[in-house]
Each structure stands twice: as C-alpha cells, then as structure tokens.
Design a protein around this motif. Sequence first.
Motif, PDB file in Angstrom:
ATOM      1  N   SER A 238      13.638   4.816  -9.512  1.00  0.00           N
ATOM      2  CA  SER A 238      15.035   4.901  -8.598  1.00  0.00           C
ATOM      3  C   SER A 238      14.608   5.963  -7.437  1.00  0.00           C
ATOM      4  CB  SER A 238      15.932   5.556  -9.651  1.00  0.00           C
ATOM      5  OG  SER A 238      16.437   4.572 -10.684  1.00  0.00           O
ATOM      6  N   LEU A 239      13.809   6.872  -8.008  1.00  0.00           N
ATOM      7  CA  LEU A 239      13.473   7.897  -6.784  1.00  0.00           C
ATOM      8  C   LEU A 239      12.711   7.064  -5.592  1.00  0.00           C
ATOM      9  CD1 LEU A 239      12.556  11.068  -8.601  1.00  0.00           C
ATOM     10  CD2 LEU A 239      14.778  10.331  -7.606  1.00  0.00           C
ATOM     11  N   VAL A 240      11.705   6.338  -6.034  1.00  0.00           N
ATOM     12  CA  VAL A 240      10.903   5.536  -5.045  1.00  0.00           C
ATOM     13  C   VAL A 240      11.794   4.751  -4.150  1.00  0.00           C
ATOM     14  CG1 VAL A 240       9.030   3.843  -4.548  1.00  0.00           C
ATOM     15  CG2 VAL A 240       8.724   5.863  -6.359  1.00  0.00           C
ATOM     16  N   GLY A 241      12.731   4.109  -4.870  1.00  0.00           N
ATOM     17  CA  GLY A 241      13.774   3.226  -4.124  1.00  0.00           C
ATOM     18  C   GLY A 241      14.764   3.957  -3.072  1.00  0.00           C
ATOM     19  N   ILE A 242      14.999   5.079  -3.963  1.00  0.00           N
ATOM     20  CA  ILE A 242      15.805   5.888  -2.804  1.00  0.00           C
ATOM     21  C   ILE A 242      15.211   6.209  -1.564  1.00  0.00           C
ATOM     22  CG2 ILE A 242      16.909   8.011  -2.484  1.00  0.00           C
ATOM     23  CD1 ILE A 242      17.531   7.866  -5.727  1.00  0.00           C
TER      24      ILE A 242
END
Length: 353
Positions: free
Chosen positions: A326-330
């Motif tokens: 999720s953090l990478v996608g953000i």
Amino acid sequence: MQTAFYSHPLFCFSCRNLSTNAKNSSVKIRAPHQLDSKCEFNRRLRIYNSPINIKPNRLFVLPNTEDGHPTASTMDDEMNTNHALNVMSPMFLSNWSPPRYLWRGLSVLILAGQVIMKILKGKVHWRNTLQQLERVGPKSVGVCLLTSAFVGMAFTIQFVREFTRLGLNRSVGGVLALAFSRELSPVVTAIVVAGRIGSAFAAELGTMQVSEQIDTLRVLGSDPVDYLVTPRVIASCIALPLLTLLCFTLGLASSALLADGVYGVSINIILDSAQRSLRAWDIISAMIKSGVFGAIISIVSCAWGVTTLGGAKGVGESTTSAVVISLVGIFIADFALSCCFFQGAGDQLKNCI
C-alpha cells in the motif's frame, strides 16, 4: 489367472543381448529351485533356439496361489520406459503453479473491477458502509491530527529560519500552504491510515479466510465482495479526503504558531501569504489524491486478506505485506498524480513577494 509376487522368482530368462538373426538367437533358462513335477523344466541348464527375432524383455515365472502352477509374465523395458516418461510429463505440468505475487497482483485488479461493477449496479451494503466509515474517519482523526501537527512544526523549523535570513518573511506562509496542500497532508494522512486501517483490513479478512468464514458467507448466499470489500473501499474513499482537509488545517495552524512564537514571524503575515498563494485547485487536487490513496489502501488490503494462506502465520505475513504494498502504491500514485496536476504551475508565489 491371478499372479502372486514373491521376492525370489522360480526362474527367469533375459533376452537383452540377443542377436537379431533368428538362426543365432537363443534363450538360456536357469531354475534355482526344484520345481513341481507338473512343471516341464528341471534344474539342468537347457538351451533353446529361437525361431523369431526377440525384443529385449524379461520373463518372470511365479507360482500361482490357486492351483500351484507357475505363471509367466513378460515386461518390455522399452515400453515401460516410454510409459514412465508419458506419465511424468503431465504430472510435472499439473504440479506447476504461478508465483504468489503474480496471482495476488491479478487479484487486486479483479477485485477492483468487481467493486466498480457493484457500485455502478447499486449493490452496496449501507449498514456495513456506515460502520466502516466510522472506523476509518472519526476513530482515526486523533492520530492523523497529531502526526500532521508535528510534521508541520518540523517543516517550519527547516524553512522559516532560512527564509527569515533571506528577508522573505512574507513568502513563508505561501510556501507552507503549498507544501501542505499539495504533498504533505495527503501523503502523511495516507501513510497513517495505511498503517492503522490497512493493516486492520488485511488482518480481519485474512482471519476470516483461514477460518473459512468467507466460504460460509458464500454458502449462505451472500457475496463477500458486497458484504466485506465494497463497504471498506467506499468508506476509505470518503473518509480520507475529509481527514486530509483537517490535517491541512491543523498543520498550517501549528506552523503559524511555531513561526510566531519562536522566529517572530507574525501569524497575520503567514495567513495572508497563504491566502494569496493558494488556489482552489490546490485543495481539490489534495482531496483527489486522498481519494485515490484510500482506494489503493482498501483494495490492496482486502485483496491480500482474502488471498491469505497458512493459518496464523499467513495472516501476519499478509498484514505486513499489505501495508508495504500500500505504501509503495501511494508513492507511485502520488508521483503520477503530481505530474498530471501541476504541469503548468509555478507562478503562485509571485503574489506573496
């Protein structure tokens, strides 16, 4: 006729090294034990001429448990070898499975498509949506506001002192406002929500998956996407823009208070500079970013949860992996949206000077 297999056959003969010439081919038979009188062979070694070409094979003669007569069976080595290869080939293909990260990534896309179709068709469980909205929104306000306040004060310490030395006191408010509205508030809020809510979504759905509660919903006639996934996605997409707006307000207020109390820059100067530099599109773009971040967090966390395997250990691994992805996608989405939204910007600080 039934054949019983023993570890020591009564006699056997081999034809592996025979000549292909029918006149020169012969078979040697040796009986290690004394046979019954009904058997036509005896213990002496006899040589028989073969009238035909013999393929390489083996003949085993074993006693029959029913009538005591010996039973002969042949085995062709070449045929058995080819049969083994034909059997092993489909078994090798059937045991192959795609990597886990590949089908998990595909599950995110499939789940996103299903959620969009459910929303367009109006198949939304509103009671669950309101419960998840309360969970994502009001119950996450405290930690988001606290994080935003300290990030704003740290950002102020880094920039206000440098701007004061350059004599650009009237530009401090504009720089802080643009930084908070465009980047800091959406990204900081999304990171906090990903750590708090995304991990909870993945752990909850992962526990339901390994305990077969999701299969129970299917048996009872309920669609898990309608009941579990869609309410979480809608709640995240609605709550994150509102949280971002609150974080922007508190972050700018804490920065103004710190600049006034420590560096002597008046609050009125900061607020006036922020008002002249900000545009409506800056706030709208921040809320759009937050909505996209909420969709990424909820869909990735739910997809990782419903694809959990391996019991309690698998639940922990899925929770950790969901937060990281999720953090990478953000960050990737933030870069892409910033490139799209702010291509023509660059003259808003002129009004602050």
